[in-house]
Design an enzyme around this catalytic site. Sequence first.
Site, PDB file in Angstrom:
ATOM      1  N   ARG A  19      21.853  56.703 -38.279  1.00 25.31           N
ATOM      2  CA  ARG A  19      22.425  57.313 -39.487  1.00 25.31           C
ATOM      3  C   ARG A  19      22.153  56.354 -40.628  1.00 25.31           C
ATOM      4  NH1 ARG A  19      23.463  61.351 -42.756  1.00 25.31           N
ATOM      5  NH2 ARG A  19      25.640  61.656 -43.397  1.00 25.31           N
ATOM      6  N   GLY A  20      21.226  56.728 -41.509  1.00 23.05           N
ATOM      7  CA  GLY A  20      20.771  55.816 -42.547  1.00 23.05           C
ATOM      8  C   GLY A  20      21.868  55.276 -43.430  1.00 23.05           C
ATOM      9  N   GLU A  21      22.819  56.106 -43.776  1.00 25.71           N
ATOM     10  CA  GLU A  21      23.888  55.671 -44.688  1.00 25.71           C
ATOM     11  C   GLU A  21      24.726  54.557 -44.075  1.00 25.71           C
ATOM     12  OE1 GLU A  21      26.145  59.071 -45.807  1.00 25.71           O
ATOM     13  OE2 GLU A  21      24.401  60.202 -46.473  1.00 25.71           O
ATOM     14  N   ASP A  22      24.779  54.488 -42.748  1.00 28.23           N
ATOM     15  CA  ASP A  22      25.604  53.472 -42.072  1.00 28.23           C
ATOM     16  C   ASP A  22      24.872  52.146 -41.886  1.00 28.23           C
ATOM     17  OD1 ASP A  22      27.652  55.223 -41.880  1.00 28.23           O
ATOM     18  OD2 ASP A  22      27.478  55.594 -39.731  1.00 28.23           O
ATOM     19  N   THR A  23      23.603  52.209 -41.489  1.00 22.82           N
ATOM     20  CA  THR A  23      22.954  50.982 -41.001  1.00 22.82           C
ATOM     21  C   THR A  23      21.585  50.692 -41.608  1.00 22.82           C
ATOM     22  OG1 THR A  23      21.862  52.134 -39.148  1.00 22.82           O
ATOM     23  CG2 THR A  23      24.104  51.325 -38.773  1.00 22.82           C
ATOM     24  N   ARG A  24      21.080  51.557 -42.479  1.00 21.56           N
ATOM     25  CA  ARG A  24      19.709  51.407 -42.966  1.00 21.56           C
ATOM     26  C   ARG A  24      19.456  50.047 -43.617  1.00 21.56           C
ATOM     27  NH1 ARG A  24      15.995  55.191 -44.562  1.00 21.56           N
ATOM     28  NH2 ARG A  24      17.566  56.857 -44.596  1.00 21.56           N
ATOM     29  N   GLY A  31      11.727  70.374 -37.219  1.00 24.47           N
ATOM     30  CA  GLY A  31      11.357  71.349 -36.198  1.00 24.47           C
ATOM     31  C   GLY A  31      10.442  70.789 -35.140  1.00 24.47           C
ATOM     32  N   GLU A  61      18.367  65.282 -33.073  1.00 21.07           N
ATOM     33  CA  GLU A  61      17.541  64.263 -32.428  1.00 21.07           C
ATOM     34  C   GLU A  61      18.137  63.871 -31.082  1.00 21.07           C
ATOM     35  OE1 GLU A  61      16.054  62.005 -36.513  1.00 21.07           O
ATOM     36  OE2 GLU A  61      17.191  60.902 -34.994  1.00 21.07           O
TER      37      GLU A  61
END
Length: 528
Positions: free
Chosen positions: A20-25, A53, A83
Amino acid sequence: MASSSSSSRQMKHQVFLSFRGEDTRLDFTVHLLQALKDKGLNVIFDEEKLEKGEQLSQAIAASDLSILVLSKDYPSSKSCLAELSDIMDRKRKPTDKHIVLPIFYHVDPSDVRNIGGTFKTSFEEHESKRPIEDVKRWKAAFAEIGASKGWHIEGGKSDGFETEYIKDVVEYVLKKLKSNCRSVSEELVGIDDQKKKLLVLIEQAGIHVIGLWGMSGIGKTTLADAVYKEVSPKFESRLFLQNISEKIKKQGNESLRNELLSKLLNNTPSIGHPYQERLNNKKILLVFDDVSDPDQINFMGVKYFGPGSKIIVTSRDIQVLRNGGANHIHEVKKLNMNDSFQLFSTYAFQLLNVPVDFKYLSFKFVEYAQGNPLALKVLGLKLYTKSIKEWKSEVTKLKQCGEIKFSHIFKSSLDGLDKEEKDIFLDVACIFKGQHLNYVEKVLSNYYKGARCGISKLVDKCLLEVKYESISMHDMLEEMGKDIVMQESECPGKRSRLWNCKDVEEVIRYDKASVNCIYILFILSYMV
C-alpha cells in the site's frame, strides 16, 4: 500497489512486490526494493503504471515469488486486495511452485488471520460498495495470508533497525529462489549446504553407497528425503524404506527383502538367479533409513543393483556404515544459531522472526535444544500461543532438570495432551510404529471415538509423522513412550501395553496379572 511497464509483459520476473503505497512507499518499501535490486533481482514495482486486469495477472504469473507488505491500510485498497487474491490463487495450485512471503508491517498477524481491528472496518466498507463475491474472495485470501509464515515488524524503539529486517528478508528470498522450495510451510531449515554436497556425491561414478551419520533428531531422515525427492526422477526404480531396524525386528530379514525386491521389480520375485539378473539391468535409487547392523545392507541384495545405482543409508552408528561398505560417510550437522532461531520461530510463532518481547526467552529455549531440529520443533509447538508467563514457567522447568536431556523436552510436550491423545501416542510408540496408516486407524477406531482426529493432532504437534502412507515417530519419542510404559510396573502383566513377544508369551502362559486384554489383542492381531 505493485506495477510495472507494459514492456515487461513477456519478461520472467523473480519477485512481485505488493504493498500500500500511502503506508510504506517512502520508507520501508523503497529500501526493500533497493536491497532486492542490489542483489540483482528483477522486481515488479510501480516504476511506471501497470495496466489493470489481464496484465496484472500476467505480471504475477511471470514471477517466482511474491512479497506482500501488509500494513495498516493495505486492505482499504481494492487494487491491493485484487493482487493478494490473484497471488493466493496461484499459490494454491498444486502444480505451481509460487512462493509467498508476507511482511506484517506494524500490524498484528493475528488481526490479519482473524480480520480484526481496523481491518474489519476496511472490509465492512468494501461490503457496502463492492460485489459480495469479490469481498468474500478478498477476505479468504487476507485470512489465509495471515496464517502464512513471514516477518512481523512491530515498530517502536525496542524493535531495532528496519534495515536488519530488510537484510534478513533479502537473504531469505535469495535462498528460496535458489532452492525453489514450494512454500514456507514446507521449510527445510539448515540443510541446503548439506544437500548440495550429497547431490555432488550422487553424480560421482565411484560412489555407490552414501552413509548419513548423526545423533537422534539431528535430521538424517529429513536430509535423505530431500535428496531422494530431488534425484529420484533420474532413476528407473526408486524406493525409500523407513525404520529398517524396526521392520526387520517385526517381519524378519527375508520378508523385508522380498518386499523390497517386489517393489523394485514390480512383482513378487522368486529368490535366486532370475531376480539378480533383473536387478543388474536396473539403475536404482534406494534409501535405507535407520540401519543398526551392516548385514542389513548386504542382505538386501544391493550388490546386484545395476550401473549408476545409489544407496543412501542413515544410521546413528558410524561403524555400521563403515562395515556396511559406505563409499562416503557424511556427518549430519546440528543447526547453527541462526537456523535454530528460524526453525524455532516457525513453530513457536508461525513467523520467520522472533517477536521483540520473546527474544530473550527464545534464546533460552534455542540454547537448550543445542541445534537439534526435532527438539526445536517440539519445543516451539508446545509454546505456540502461550503467554510470556507460561514461557517463563517452561524455562524454569528446564533449568530444574539440570543436565540437558531431550527426554525432558518430549515428556513436557505430553502434558498438554488429553487422555485419548496420550493413549494413542503410547500405542504407536509401543506397537504400531511403521504400520500402514489405514490399518492403524482401523484398529484404534475400535477403542477410541476420535482415533483419526487424535492421530492428526499428534502429527500437528510433531509427536507423530505420516510418510509414504505409514505412521511413524522419531526414535527418541518411541524410546520415551516405551519408557513411560515400562515404568508402570516391573511386572509385564501389570503394564498397560506389551510389545515384546517374550513378555506377551509369559503373560498369556502364566496369567501373572490382570493384564489389559485390549493390548494383548493389539499384539496378537499385529503378529498375525
